[in-house]
Design an enzyme around this catalytic site. Structure first.
Site, PDB file in Angstrom:
ATOM      1  CD  GLU A 205     -30.811 -40.225  24.591  1.00 47.48           C
ATOM      2  OE1 GLU A 205     -30.222 -41.232  24.996  1.00 47.48           O
ATOM      3  OE2 GLU A 205     -31.706 -40.246  23.741  1.00 47.48           O
ATOM      4  CG  ASP A 230     -42.416 -44.674   9.706  1.00 50.02           C
ATOM      5  OD1 ASP A 230     -42.115 -45.655   9.000  1.00 50.02           O
ATOM      6  OD2 ASP A 230     -41.641 -44.181  10.544  1.00 50.02           O
TER       7      ASP A 230
END
Lengths: 287, 205
Positions: A205, A230
């Site tokens: 991150e 998906d």
């Protein structure tokens, strides 16, 4: 006076009741509207109060009400903006380079049989088994194609997203499986909660100008096929990618439309997809 | 008897009051954020709202009449950073033409979000998205794209009024090269944001 207090209390409680389920911004908007209304009505209120005073020579106490609640904390909206990341252990990337042996076993020892149908079936089932055993980790392009080609083709039949695009995206985005989240069977690194729940994994991150390893929540799937389906569903369901689906018979153009629509930040994303499709002949898996 | 009624009344209502203001924005209330601004001497309100996973911007005049609705920007709320603060919606004159720009971000998936900057077109009398241009790649988009979603909004960031930075992956076609995170910088020039440079983000090992 006592009745007035009681009435105020009841009014405040009623207001609280109606504010249940509202967010802070909504409440602030209501208060602002009320304040605006009161401001506009002030001359009329003053007149009414004056008339009331004249008539009864009383003290008025009701005009200055209802402003206590106006100082709600706007910081509440900011609270949600804070990063909820915990800078944690840098021991990660434990998935690269593992389990490739499983994929090799799928391709063994089929040369002796004369029954071609049986061979095909055996190969297919072995590929399925190899795919089921694959736990993520970098693959050679040929292995990657063998493993995901048939699955991508099947998914493509349902969604319309070209199989070659699915495979090129998976290869490019995971570094040929290197960063695929194996335990979750999450081929595209999609965050959130999936059909099989979620999994917390070390991920990078952006914190204070640097990439730092933190724990992130990723979608978990029951199979690699489900992960592909998906991903395709997210593409076909978003209005932003509608133009891609209009050119689904042209994988190269599909890649360019993906880029225009803003699928990825990288301005060379489409060229990179096309290059992967060409150099590995992923087009052969298109229906 | 009266006291009993009052007590029951208070007991029912007071617990609810504890929850006032705690709802998740967008869940019961479609309006995620609002800002007021002036346009041609008129008071306007811009609303960022989400209906059925369709996130849009709407501009209302002083009478509450809707004068502009954007296309669907995304399916989920997204923050961006300006003045070092994470915000949902901002109104500011970025190009100095005395007409404010409307800025908002939205997540549209699978991993991507966009930062939109709407500017007022005085001749067409409507808002239009400013373009983000990467001339070398012959690529023009209606938003600044980030495919590395950060909850704190730092993936889509104004460094100043005319420079924005997106966080995104830099991909390689080489099987041996892993994708890495990168900064992409755009500068506002001649009415559009133009690509300046990209570079990898430093990594803490």
């Amino acid at each position: 006076m006592k009745k007035c207090k009681m009435l105020s209390l009841v009014l405040m409680m009623c207001a609280s009741f109606f504010m249940t389920g509202c967010d802070a911004q909504q409440i602030l908007n209501v208060i602002q509207n009320v304040a605006n209304g009161v401001q506009q009505a002030m001359p009329a209120i003053r007149d009414a109060v004056g008339a009331f005073q004249n008539a009864f020579n009383n003290n008025n106490t009701a005009a200055n009400n209802n402003q206590n609640a106006a100082n709600n904390n706007a910081a509440e909206t900011n609270a949600a903006n804070q990063a909820n990341v915990n800078v944690t252990n840098p021991n990660q990337e434990d998935i690269a380079g593992q389990n490739t042996a499983n994929t090799n076993t799928a391709n063994n020892n089929n040369t002796q049989t004369n029954n071609t149908t049986n061979t095909t079936n055996t190969n297919a089932s072995q590929t399925e088994a190899a795919l089921a055993n694959y736990k993520g980790g970098k693959l050679a392009p040929s292995e990657f194609a063998k493993l995901f080609g048939p699955v991508a083709r099947e998914a493509s039949k349902k969604s319309g997203v070209p199989a070659s695009i699915i495979m090129a995206q998976a290869a490019l985005e995971t570094g040929w499986g290197g960063s695929a989240i194996g335990d979750a069977k999450n081929l595209f690194g999609i965050k959130g909660t999936g059909p099989a729940g979620s999994i917390t994994m070390p991920t990078k991150e952006f914190i204070n100008g640097r990439m730092v390893t933190v724990q992130g929540k990723f979608r978990k799937y029951n199979s690699w096929q489900e992960s592909i389906e998906d991903h395709s569903k997210l593409l076909t369901g978003a209005s932003r990618y509608a133009k891609c689906m209009a050119v689904r018979n042209d994988p190269d153009q599909f890649a360019r439309e993906l880029q225009k629509a803003g699928y990825a930040t990288d301005p060379q994303y489409a060229n990179k997809l096309i290059s992967i499709m060409k150099s590995n002949n992923f087009y052969q898996y298109n229906n | 008897m009266k006291k009993v009624i009052y007590t029951i009344f208070a007991m029912v209502l007071l617990p609810f009051s504890l929850f006032a203001g705690l709802a998740v924005p967008g869940e019961a209330n479609p309006v995620l954020a609002t800002e007021k601004f002036e346009l041609d001497g008129q008071q306007m309100t811009v609303e960022k709202r989400i209906d059925d996973m369709n996130l849009t911007l709407r501009v209302l005049d002083a009478d509450g009449k809707q004068i502009f609705t954007s296309e669907t920007l995304g399916s989920e709320e997204k923050l961006f950073v300006i003045d070092r603060e994470a915000v949902s919606l901002k109104v500011r004159d970025l190009n100095g033409d005395k007409v404010p720009e409307l800025m908002a971000a939205a997540f549209y998936g699978p991993n991507a979000s966009g930062l939109y900057v709407f500017t007022y077109d005085t001749s067409a009398k409507t808002f239009k998205p400013m373009q983000f241009v990467h001339a070398a790649a012959d690529l023009t988009r209606d938003c600044l794209v980030s495919d590395m979603r950060q909850e704190n909004g730092e993936d889509l960031m104004f460094l100043s009024d005319d420079v924005v930075r997106a966080l995104g992956m830099i991909y390689s076609t080489e099987p041996d090269a892993e994708p890495v995170a990168g900064f992409y910088f755009y500068k506002l020039t001649d009415g559009a944001f133009k690509f300046v440079e990209s570079k990898p983000v430093p990594v803490d090992e």
